[in-house]
Write an enzyme that holds these catalytic residues in place. Sequence first.
Site: not given
Ligand code: GLP
Length: 245
Positions: A67, A136, A138, A143
């Site tokens: 993404d 959440n 995702h 989402e």
């Molecule tokens: C973002 C990314 C995801 C990632 C998520 C969790 O929203 N788009 O790919 O898994 O955050 O991030 P973190 O690893 O910082 O908790």
Amino acid sequence: MKIIHAKDYEDMSRKAASIIAAQVILKPNCVLGLATGTTPIGTYQNLVEACKNGDCDFSEVSTYNLDEYRGLDHDDPQSYHFFMRDNLFDHVNIDLANTHVPDGSNPDAAAACAEYDKIVAEAGYTDLQLLGIGNNGHIGFNEPDDHFSAGTHCVDLTESTIQANSRLFEKEEDVPRQAYTMGTQTIMYSRMILVVANGEKKAQAVHDMCFGPIAPSCPASILQLHPNCVVVADDAALSMCEGLY
Ligand code: GLP
């Protein structure tokens, strides 16, 4: 789903990096699906070490990231283009021409997403997709919703994600409100999926991903249907799964 228990963040990172390194050793020209976020940073650090030690050769590897924020230039320090160079690509022997991240700088969402779907399909989808998980549930930026998504698309980020990701920006207002993300179906096309999770904040999402109903209200729950999905999570992230695996 195979759940691998790690002691802590460092242990999770070493184990996840070993799995990715094994994939690269087994298939030197493999296609890796990569993720951003705080969770995989340690995994990337271990891969950088493995590359420096001569244990992991990225020269033939190609990568497709999940993404990118919409509206950020590739050189914006908050962009996932920048993140990937900073945390991995600039430190291993990968050919930058073989690395791909959705083009958040293209304001034409339909064109940017269609182009990304095209190149991921032409690559034959990924051999191994690394995933983090949002608080959440995702994955990528898919989402919670009333349906699972298919290909790359533009999403409005939820308040919960904007808030969670605001820690990486100066002010919450600076967090982009939209992103381009690979869809859930594309993620599921990967031959192997590797989810990394650490910390108490992820405990509910990890529980719902592994043991909750398969429902788009927790996008990661669909991974229960994947034939080769491995979750590497630490004590705290697995705290709500005790006795279940
Ligand atoms: C973002 C990314 C995801 C990632 C998520 C969790 O929203 N788009 O790919 O898994 O955050 O991030 P973190 O690893 O910082 O908790």
